[in-house]
Design an enzyme around this catalytic site. Structure first.
Site, mmCIF file in Angstrom:
data_model
loop_
_atom_site.group_PDB
_atom_site.id
_atom_site.type_symbol
_atom_site.label_atom_id
_atom_site.label_comp_id
_atom_site.label_asym_id
_atom_site.label_seq_id
_atom_site.Cartn_x
_atom_site.Cartn_y
_atom_site.Cartn_z
ATOM 1 N N TYR A 81 17.188 29.651 8.162
ATOM 2 C CA TYR A 81 15.989 30.251 8.728
ATOM 3 C C TYR A 81 15.970 30.083 10.241
ATOM 4 O O TYR A 81 16.247 29.007 10.774
ATOM 5 C CB TYR A 81 14.738 29.606 8.148
ATOM 6 C CG TYR A 81 14.442 29.982 6.719
ATOM 7 C CD1 TYR A 81 14.214 31.310 6.357
ATOM 8 C CD2 TYR A 81 14.373 29.005 5.734
ATOM 9 C CE1 TYR A 81 13.929 31.649 5.047
ATOM 10 C CE2 TYR A 81 14.081 29.337 4.416
ATOM 11 C CZ TYR A 81 13.871 30.666 4.087
ATOM 12 O OH TYR A 81 13.586 31.002 2.782
ATOM 13 N N LYS A 112 0.848 -1.193 0.000
ATOM 14 C CA LYS A 112 0.000 0.000 0.000
ATOM 15 C C LYS A 112 0.889 1.252 0.000
ATOM 16 O O LYS A 112 2.098 1.177 0.189
ATOM 17 C CB LYS A 112 -0.916 -0.004 1.228
ATOM 18 C CG LYS A 112 -0.179 0.016 2.559
ATOM 19 C CD LYS A 112 -1.141 -0.021 3.725
ATOM 20 C CE LYS A 112 -0.372 -0.032 5.055
ATOM 21 N NZ LYS A 112 -1.265 0.016 6.216
#
Length: 355
Positions: A251, A34
Site C-alpha cells: 500500500y 495490569k
C-alpha cells in the site's frame, strides 16, 4: 492454522523477578500485572510469579480472577475502586486499594465493611496524575487512620522521570518533606527506580516492564540490566516476490526497488498488534538473522528484503520481537515504547506458554 504466535517463557519471567530481588534485596516485591500482564496473559504468567510478595492490577475483575485461580497473597488495585459496590467486593476478597482522592476517603468513612481494607495512600509529588497534593497528604493519612474500615496504611507515590537524566531527586524530596510526621510502610520505586535509585527501594518495590524483559530506560538495552525477554512474537514467510528496479511494494508504494530485490511476505500485520507506523528499516529476524522491514505494514502482512538470504523460503521462521530483535528496538523505530507493543498483541494471535 495461521503461523503468527506469541510464546511466553516462564523461565525468563522468573529470571527477571530474581533480578528485581538482586537490585532491591530488602524490599517486598509487588509485581505489576495490569493490562493482562502487559499483554502476556495474567493467568498464563501466574505460575511464574510465585516468588512475588503481591500483585498489582488495575481492575477489580482482574483481582477476582486471581482470587478464583487460588492466589492468596496481597493484591492491590492501582487506581482504587470506582463505587461502593467495588469497595465491598474488595473487602470480601481481601483486596487492597490505592486511595488517591477525598471521595475515596468519604466512601470508606460511610461504608460498613465486612473486613477492614489495607490501603496504599497515594501522593501527587509531581507526576500530576493521581494522588493528594503534599499539603493535604498528612490530613488524608489522619482521616484514614481514624477510619474503622481501614486496616494497614502504606504510603506511596509515582516518579515521572525516573527513566531519564532528571531522575527522582525533586519528587523524592517533596515526598519526604510531606511524610516527616508519618511512620508507615512506603512504596516508591517503579522499574526504572529499582534499577537506578536504591534510595527509593524502601518497603515495597513495584516492578512492571522489567519483569517482561523490556527496558525501563530509553536508549539502554534491557540485556544491559540482565533482563530476558518473556515474549517471543513470531510468524513465517508465506510468499516470496521478486521486484524489478522501479517497482513499488505494498500500500502506498512506500518502498521502490532500486535493483532486482527478493521480498519475503510475512504473515503479520497491524491486526496482529504489529505497529502500522513501523518504517522502512525496522529490525526483524528471518531464519535467525537480522533483517529490515520494507514498505507499509498492512492489516495482515508485512515485507522484508531477503536478497542476501537465498536460504529463506516459504515457511521460514520470522521473529518480530523476542531474543534476536528486542521489542524496544522495534518500538524505537516506530516512535513508541515497548510497553505499548506488548500490550497491543491482538486476541487473534495464538499464545503458547513454555518453561
Amino acid at each position: 492454522m495461521r503461523p503468527t504466535k506469541a510464546v511466553v517463557k516462564l523461565s525468563a519471567l522468573r529470571h527477571n523477578l530474581a533480578r528485581v530481588r538482586q537490585y532491591a534485596p530488602q524490599a517486598k516485591v509487588l509485581a505489576i500485572v495490569k493490562a493482562d500482564a502487559y499483554g502476556h496473559g495474567l493467568l498464563r504468567l501466574l505460575p511464574g510469579l510465585t516468588d512475588a510478595d503481591g500483585l498489582g492490577v488495575l481492575r477489580i475483575n482482574e483481582a477476582l480472577l486471581l482470587r478464583e485461580a487460588g492466589y492468596r497473597r496481597p493484591i492491590l488495585l492501582l487506581e482504587g475502586v470506582f463505587s461502593a459496590d467495588e469497595l465491598h467486593t474488595a473487602s470480601a476478597h481481601d483486596i487492597s486499594i490505592v486511595v488517591h482522592h477525598q471521595q475515596h476517603i468519604a466512601m470508606l468513612q460511610s461504608c460498613n465493611l465486612a473486613k477492614p481494607l489495607s490501603i496504599f495512600l497515594k501522593m501527587n509529588s509531581g507526576m500530576n496524575r493521581l494522588g493528594f497534593v503534599p499539603g493535604e497528604y498528612e490530613q488524608a493519612y489522619l482521616q484514614l487512620k481514624a477510619c474503622p474500615a481501614v486496616a494497614e496504611i502504606n504510603l506511596m507515590t509515582h516518579f515521572a522521570t525516573a527513566d531519564d537524566e532528571r531522575g527522582i531527586v525533586q519528587q523524592l524530596q517533596v515526598f519526604e518533606r510531606a511524610t516527616t510526621n508519618i511512620s508507615a510502610p512506603i512504596s516508591l520505586a517503579n522499574s526504572a527506580s529499582i534499577i537506578r535509585y536504591p534510595e527509593a527501594h524502601r518497603d515495597w518495590v513495584r516492578p512492571g516492564i522489567m519483569l517482561y524483559g523490556a527496558s525501563p530506560v530509553a536508549g539502554t538495552a534491557a540485556s544491559s540490566f540482565g533482563l530476558q525477554p518473556v515474549m517471543c512474537f513470531s510468524s513465517e514467510v508465506i510468499a516470496i516476490q521478486t521486484l524489478q528496479a522501479g517497482q513499488g511494494l505494498g500500500y502506498g508504494q512506500q518502498y521502490i526497488a532500486e535493483r532486482e530485490t527478493r521480498i519475503a511476505v510475512v504473515a503479520c500485520g497491524y491486526a496482529d498488534g504489529y505497529p502500522r507506523i513501523a518504517p522502512n528499516g525496522t529490525p526483524i529476524g528471518i531464519s535467525g538473522q537480522l533483517n529490515q522491514v520494507l514498505g507499509r505494514v498492512s492489516m495482515d502482512m508485512m515485507f522484508a528484503d531477503i536478497s542476501n538470504l537465498p536460504e529463506v523460503q516459504v515457511g521460514s521462521e520470522v521473529e518480530l520481537w523476542g531474543d534476536l530483535v528486542s521489542v524496544d528496538a522495534v518500538a524505537e523505530a516506530a516512535g513508541t515504547v515497548g510497553y505499548e507493543l506488548l500490550c497491543a498483541v491482538a486476541p487473534r494471535v495464538k499464545f503458547e506458554v513454555i518453561e
